[in-house]
Design a protein around this motif. Structure first.
Motif, PDB file in Angstrom:
ATOM      1  N   CYS A 164     -12.994  -7.423   9.244  1.00 57.61           N
ATOM      2  CA  CYS A 164     -13.888  -6.704   8.336  1.00 57.61           C
ATOM      3  C   CYS A 164     -13.581  -7.135   6.906  1.00 57.61           C
ATOM      4  CB  CYS A 164     -13.761  -5.192   8.501  1.00 57.61           C
ATOM      5  SG  CYS A 164     -12.170  -4.495   8.060  1.00 57.61           S
ATOM      6  N   SER A 165     -14.449  -6.727   6.021  1.00 60.82           N
ATOM      7  CA  SER A 165     -14.250  -6.998   4.597  1.00 60.82           C
ATOM      8  C   SER A 165     -15.014  -5.939   3.815  1.00 60.82           C
ATOM      9  CB  SER A 165     -14.729  -8.400   4.231  1.00 60.82           C
ATOM     10  OG  SER A 165     -16.095  -8.545   4.550  1.00 60.82           O
ATOM     11  N   LEU A 166     -14.744  -5.894   2.542  1.00 58.84           N
ATOM     12  CA  LEU A 166     -15.467  -4.952   1.686  1.00 58.84           C
ATOM     13  C   LEU A 166     -16.887  -5.462   1.473  1.00 58.84           C
ATOM     14  CD1 LEU A 166     -12.808  -4.310  -1.121  1.00 58.84           C
ATOM     15  CD2 LEU A 166     -13.206  -2.988   0.954  1.00 58.84           C
ATOM     16  N   ASP A 167     -17.853  -4.551   1.547  1.00 58.21           N
ATOM     17  CA  ASP A 167     -19.217  -4.951   1.229  1.00 58.21           C
ATOM     18  C   ASP A 167     -19.351  -5.008  -0.293  1.00 58.21           C
ATOM     19  OD1 ASP A 167     -19.686  -2.348   0.266  1.00 58.21           O
ATOM     20  OD2 ASP A 167     -20.975  -1.766   1.927  1.00 58.21           O
ATOM     21  N   PRO A 168     -20.489  -5.422  -0.821  1.00 57.61           N
ATOM     22  CA  PRO A 168     -20.637  -5.543  -2.281  1.00 57.61           C
ATOM     23  C   PRO A 168     -20.383  -4.240  -3.051  1.00 57.61           C
ATOM     24  CG  PRO A 168     -22.384  -6.746  -1.187  1.00 57.61           C
ATOM     25  CD  PRO A 168     -21.650  -5.983  -0.118  1.00 57.61           C
ATOM     26  N   GLN A 169     -20.498  -3.088  -2.391  1.00 57.95           N
ATOM     27  CA  GLN A 169     -20.233  -1.811  -3.038  1.00 57.95           C
ATOM     28  C   GLN A 169     -18.786  -1.346  -2.836  1.00 57.95           C
ATOM     29  OE1 GLN A 169     -23.196  -2.200  -1.100  1.00 57.95           O
ATOM     30  NE2 GLN A 169     -24.158  -2.734  -3.049  1.00 57.95           N
ATOM     31  N   GLY A 170     -17.950  -2.183  -2.239  1.00 57.84           N
ATOM     32  CA  GLY A 170     -16.541  -1.846  -2.035  1.00 57.84           C
ATOM     33  C   GLY A 170     -16.307  -0.905  -0.865  1.00 57.84           C
ATOM     34  N   ARG A 171     -17.200  -0.966   0.131  1.00 60.16           N
ATOM     35  CA  ARG A 171     -17.074  -0.090   1.303  1.00 60.16           C
ATOM     36  C   ARG A 171     -16.643  -0.878   2.528  1.00 60.16           C
ATOM     37  NH1 ARG A 171     -23.131   2.078   0.737  1.00 60.16           N
ATOM     38  NH2 ARG A 171     -23.311  -0.159   1.051  1.00 60.16           N
ATOM     39  N   ILE A 172     -16.076  -0.130   3.493  1.00 60.97           N
ATOM     40  CA  ILE A 172     -15.728  -0.686   4.801  1.00 60.97           C
ATOM     41  C   ILE A 172     -16.486   0.107   5.848  1.00 60.97           C
ATOM     42  CG2 ILE A 172     -13.868  -0.867   6.515  1.00 60.97           C
ATOM     43  CD1 ILE A 172     -12.002  -1.615   4.271  1.00 60.97           C
ATOM     44  N   LEU A 173     -17.012  -0.605   6.834  1.00 54.04           N
ATOM     45  CA  LEU A 173     -17.756   0.015   7.927  1.00 54.04           C
ATOM     46  C   LEU A 173     -16.821   0.241   9.111  1.00 54.04           C
ATOM     47  CD1 LEU A 173     -20.472   0.863   9.262  1.00 54.04           C
ATOM     48  CD2 LEU A 173     -20.694  -1.534   9.985  1.00 54.04           C
ATOM     49  N   LEU A 174     -16.808   1.475   9.611  1.00 55.18           N
ATOM     50  CA  LEU A 174     -16.070   1.816  10.829  1.00 55.18           C
ATOM     51  C   LEU A 174     -17.075   1.885  11.975  1.00 55.18           C
ATOM     52  CD1 LEU A 174     -13.883   4.766   9.455  1.00 55.18           C
ATOM     53  CD2 LEU A 174     -13.260   2.346   9.662  1.00 55.18           C
ATOM     54  N   SER A 175     -16.785   1.193  13.058  1.00 54.00           N
ATOM     55  CA  SER A 175     -17.706   1.203  14.191  1.00 54.00           C
ATOM     56  C   SER A 175     -17.800   2.604  14.786  1.00 54.00           C
ATOM     57  CB  SER A 175     -17.237   0.218  15.273  1.00 54.00           C
ATOM     58  OG  SER A 175     -16.077   0.719  15.920  1.00 54.00           O
ATOM     59  N   PRO A 201     -10.926   3.310  -2.274  1.00 57.09           N
ATOM     60  CA  PRO A 201     -10.585   3.796  -3.615  1.00 57.09           C
ATOM     61  C   PRO A 201     -10.297   2.637  -4.572  1.00 57.09           C
ATOM     62  CG  PRO A 201      -9.398   5.036  -1.947  1.00 57.09           C
ATOM     63  CD  PRO A 201     -10.062   3.886  -1.247  1.00 57.09           C
ATOM     64  N   SER A 202     -10.653   2.820  -5.845  1.00 62.67           N
ATOM     65  CA  SER A 202     -10.520   1.736  -6.823  1.00 62.67           C
ATOM     66  C   SER A 202      -9.082   1.240  -6.937  1.00 62.67           C
ATOM     67  CB  SER A 202     -11.053   2.168  -8.185  1.00 62.67           C
ATOM     68  OG  SER A 202     -10.345   3.294  -8.655  1.00 62.67           O
ATOM     69  N   LYS A 203      -8.109   2.116  -6.817  1.00 63.35           N
ATOM     70  CA  LYS A 203      -6.705   1.698  -6.882  1.00 63.35           C
ATOM     71  C   LYS A 203      -6.388   0.690  -5.768  1.00 63.35           C
ATOM     72  CE  LYS A 203      -2.031   3.625  -6.808  1.00 63.35           C
ATOM     73  NZ  LYS A 203      -1.227   4.841  -6.707  1.00 63.35           N
ATOM     74  N   VAL A 204      -6.898   0.936  -4.584  1.00 61.21           N
ATOM     75  CA  VAL A 204      -6.681   0.036  -3.449  1.00 61.21           C
ATOM     76  C   VAL A 204      -7.490  -1.242  -3.622  1.00 61.21           C
ATOM     77  CG1 VAL A 204      -6.889  -0.229  -0.942  1.00 61.21           C
ATOM     78  CG2 VAL A 204      -6.120   1.954  -1.908  1.00 61.21           C
ATOM     79  N   ARG A 205      -8.743  -1.104  -4.060  1.00 67.04           N
ATOM     80  CA  ARG A 205      -9.583  -2.290  -4.306  1.00 67.04           C
ATOM     81  C   ARG A 205      -8.935  -3.204  -5.334  1.00 67.04           C
ATOM     82  NH1 ARG A 205     -14.079   1.161  -4.775  1.00 67.04           N
ATOM     83  NH2 ARG A 205     -14.143   0.686  -6.974  1.00 67.04           N
ATOM     84  N   ASP A 206      -8.423  -2.604  -6.414  1.00 69.73           N
ATOM     85  CA  ASP A 206      -7.767  -3.400  -7.461  1.00 69.73           C
ATOM     86  C   ASP A 206      -6.559  -4.153  -6.901  1.00 69.73           C
ATOM     87  OD1 ASP A 206      -9.653  -2.421  -9.214  1.00 69.73           O
ATOM     88  OD2 ASP A 206      -8.290  -0.979 -10.172  1.00 69.73           O
ATOM     89  N   LEU A 207      -5.806  -3.494  -6.051  1.00 67.56           N
ATOM     90  CA  LEU A 207      -4.650  -4.134  -5.427  1.00 67.56           C
ATOM     91  C   LEU A 207      -5.081  -5.295  -4.536  1.00 67.56           C
ATOM     92  CD1 LEU A 207      -1.599  -4.179  -4.905  1.00 67.56           C
ATOM     93  CD2 LEU A 207      -1.979  -2.477  -3.131  1.00 67.56           C
ATOM     94  N   LEU A 208      -6.135  -5.093  -3.750  1.00 67.25           N
ATOM     95  CA  LEU A 208      -6.650  -6.163  -2.899  1.00 67.25           C
ATOM     96  C   LEU A 208      -7.105  -7.358  -3.739  1.00 67.25           C
ATOM     97  CD1 LEU A 208      -8.674  -4.060  -0.301  1.00 67.25           C
ATOM     98  CD2 LEU A 208      -6.490  -5.229   0.095  1.00 67.25           C
ATOM     99  N   LEU A 209      -7.791  -7.079  -4.837  1.00 60.47           N
ATOM    100  CA  LEU A 209      -8.246  -8.154  -5.723  1.00 60.47           C
ATOM    101  C   LEU A 209      -7.067  -8.887  -6.339  1.00 60.47           C
ATOM    102  CD1 LEU A 209     -11.273  -6.482  -7.545  1.00 60.47           C
ATOM    103  CD2 LEU A 209     -11.343  -8.394  -5.932  1.00 60.47           C
ATOM    104  N   LYS A 210      -6.085  -8.132  -6.806  1.00 64.69           N
ATOM    105  CA  LYS A 210      -4.900  -8.722  -7.428  1.00 64.69           C
ATOM    106  C   LYS A 210      -4.169  -9.641  -6.449  1.00 64.69           C
ATOM    107  CE  LYS A 210      -0.414  -7.529  -9.305  1.00 64.69           C
ATOM    108  NZ  LYS A 210       0.617  -6.528  -9.249  1.00 64.69           N
ATOM    109  N   GLU A 211      -4.069  -9.209  -5.194  1.00 60.31           N
ATOM    110  CA  GLU A 211      -3.391  -9.995  -4.164  1.00 60.31           C
ATOM    111  C   GLU A 211      -4.316 -11.016  -3.503  1.00 60.31           C
ATOM    112  OE1 GLU A 211      -0.112  -9.810  -3.455  1.00 60.31           O
ATOM    113  OE2 GLU A 211       0.090  -8.330  -5.078  1.00 60.31           O
ATOM    114  N   PHE A 261       0.841  -1.201   0.000  1.00 60.58           N
ATOM    115  CA  PHE A 261       0.000   0.000   0.000  1.00 60.58           C
ATOM    116  C   PHE A 261       0.873   1.247   0.000  1.00 60.58           C
ATOM    117  CE2 PHE A 261      -2.531  -3.165   2.431  1.00 60.58           C
ATOM    118  CZ  PHE A 261      -3.582  -3.293   1.545  1.00 60.58           C
ATOM    119  N   ARG A 262       0.525   2.198  -0.846  1.00 59.37           N
ATOM    120  CA  ARG A 262       1.222   3.479  -0.857  1.00 59.37           C
ATOM    121  C   ARG A 262       0.288   4.560  -1.361  1.00 59.37           C
ATOM    122  NH1 ARG A 262       4.370   0.604  -4.970  1.00 59.37           N
ATOM    123  NH2 ARG A 262       3.571   1.200  -6.994  1.00 59.37           N
TER     124      ARG A 262
END
Length: 152
Positions: free
Chosen positions: A84-95, A19-29, A2-3
Motif C-alpha cells: 500500500c501507499s499514501l494516496d494524494p490526500q495522505g490516506r491509506i485504504l484498509l480492505s 497523521p501529519s507527524k507520521v507523514r512528515d516522518l515518512l517523507l523525511k525517511e 515510529f512512536r
C-alpha cells in the motif's frame, strides 16, 4: 522510527488520513511503499515501511514449517500482507477483510512501535491496554517477566 499514539477516523470507504507527524516522518525517511498485514496475536494490523517488511519477511523465512505456531504466524503475516501507499490526500485504504478481522469501523488508533505502526479499533485497544495495566502489578509481584533487566 515510529512512536506515540495517534487517534484517526476510518471513513465509509475504509480510508484513514495518516497523521501529519507520521507523514512528515515518512517523507523525511523517503518511505513511499508500505506493507500492511494482520497481527498474528492481536486483533490489530501492522503497517511496515517496505524495507522493514522485507527484513521481517527474511526473518520469517528462517522459521520452521514443522512447528505449528511458527507456520501459522508465517501464514497470517505473509498471507495477509498487502502493498500500500499514501494516496494524494495522505490516506491509506484498509480492505474490507482487514477491517472485518480487526473490527475496525470508524474510531481507530495508530500506535508507534519503532519499526512499525499498529492499527487498532479504538475501544479494542483501550480494553487491551486497561487489561494489561491492571495485571501488571499482579504479575510483577508473582513472576519475572523478562523485563527485569530493562532499566527505564
Amino acid at each position: 522510527m515510529f512512536r506515540g499514539i495517534h487517534p484517526v477516523t476510518v471513513d465509509s470507504k475504509g480510508r484513514f488520513a495518516v497523521p501529519s507527524k507520521v507523514r512528515d516522518l515518512l517523507l523525511k525517511e523517503q518511505v513511499v511503499e508500505l506493507v500492511i498485514t494482520l497481527n498474528p496475536w492481536d486483533r490489530a494490523l501492522w503497517l511496515y515501511p517496505l524495507l522493514e517488511w522485507e527484513r521481517i519477511e527474511n526473518l520469517l523465512s528462517t522459521l520452521s514449517d514443522f512447528d505449528r505456531q511458527t507456520r501459522r504466524t508465517k501464514q497470517i503475516m505473509r498471507g495477509y500482507a498487502s502493498d500500500c501507499s499514501l494516496d494524494p490526500q495522505g490516506r491509506i485504504l484498509l480492505s474490507q477483510e482487514m477491517r472485518s478481522l480487526t473490527a475496525i469501523e470508524k474510531d481507530t488508533v495508530l500506535l508507534g512501535q519503532g519499526n512499525k505502526l499498529e492499527i487498532w479499533e479504538a475501544s479494542a485497544w483501550k480494553e487491551e491496554r486497561d487489561s494489561w495495566l491492571e495485571s501488571v502489578g499482579e504479575q510483577a509481584a508473582s513472576t519475572s517477566s523478562g523485563l527485569d533487566s530493562l532499566s527505564l
